[in-house]
Design a protein around this motif. Sequence first.
Motif: not given
Length: 426
Positions: A343-348, A381-387, A398-407
Amino acid sequence: MSSTSQAFQAPRGTYDILPTTAGTVLAVREALAAPLRRAGYGYVETPVFEDVNLFSRGVGESTDIVTKEMFTIATRSEESQRLALRPEATASVLRATLEANLHRTGNLPVKLWYSGAQYRYERPQKGRYRQFWQVGAEAIGAEDPALDAELIILADDAYRSLGLRNFRILLNSLGDKQCRPVYREALQNYLRGLDLDEETLRRAEINPLRVLDDKRASVQDQLGGAPMLVDFLCEDCKAYHEQVRELLTAAGVAFEDDPKLVRGLDYYTRTTFEFVHDGLGAQSAVGGGGRYDGLSEMIGGPELPSVGWALGVDRTVLALEAEGITLDIPATTDVYAVPMGEQARRVLFGLVTGLRRAGVSADLLFGGRGVKAGFKAADRSGARFAVVAGERDLADGVVQLKDLTSGDQTPVALDALVTTLKEKLQ
Ligand code: ATP
Ligand code: MG
């Protein structure tokens, strides 16, 4: 370029530009072109192949480019014209200008720039390829020392904008149709008296100036007493050259007078210059150019005195490496989405589409892999954020927004994701 077990490899003297280096290559092309755009040069593209005679006439019968390095194409029998891959672009750009009558319908000089691959059948080595890239500029139809100076200054600006410092500008004048023939004869007389091999003697008859450019010590050692063109320049050429030099000095552009500088092409007159980088070894020329007042007539056009240059993209990239310069290339992906479950796959997938449409560069974990693979991919990928989102997050809207630099990880409402990310990425 290393050997692999697969059947096909890039042809000798060519290489692939891959995503790891593409950012730098594209940035170099852009940096070399940017000063031209600011100076009224319009972009042109011409075919990668042309009538072979355009090059033999427009580059010169006696040049290495024409005698040794041309990629001639065997065409089907109905083609009466012989074609060749372009070894350089000046003759093509001038041909296009004449064909479209740009010199009659627009301002003079016609100012044009290009960016593209050139082809020469050379012995491949570092900095010398059979397919290489140039960014070039041509200012067609005006005789004005300010134009020569403008182009040299623009090339200097381009290299400097990349952070390059370890290069020099070599400058010379090749005279014009008044004074060069007199010099040519004097040089020829001198060369005839030297101990040269047959090919070089032949070259001395066809294009003696090229002998000055011979890199072999056996030749160079005999050139000490050769007459120099500077001593033969007519008053007009001398005055013209002096103005170019003054304008460069006034602009704060340092150059070295190099009375032996001749270039590989027959069409040059008066101003000739080369940009050499001191960290590149034998293939040290990163760019070059000059005035070519007679070229238009050589290819059947009217008198159109012109000046231009071509800068080598490949060698400029090598020069950056030699100076230890890393360009600030923005990451290609800012946001990487990692779904947990179907389900998350479709939403994301929908969210990623929305982000892209809103101008945010985003990518998604494909191939139905798990969260662990997802975070690894996000890092790569070098992305700054993961969703990240699973069933429970979606149930909460909601989704979880993760800052990949700070964690740091925070929940973000689905409908606030685009604006939140746009803010954070600013
Ligand atoms: P060289 O003396 O190195 O052979 P050239 O005089 O043939 O250079 P130009 O025809 O003036 O070079 O081309 C302008 C620029 O294009 C050169 O200064 C160089 O940076 C680049 N260039 C020329 N030939 C090649 C090649 N085979 N591979 C990579 N870059 C090249
Ligand atoms: Mg060459």
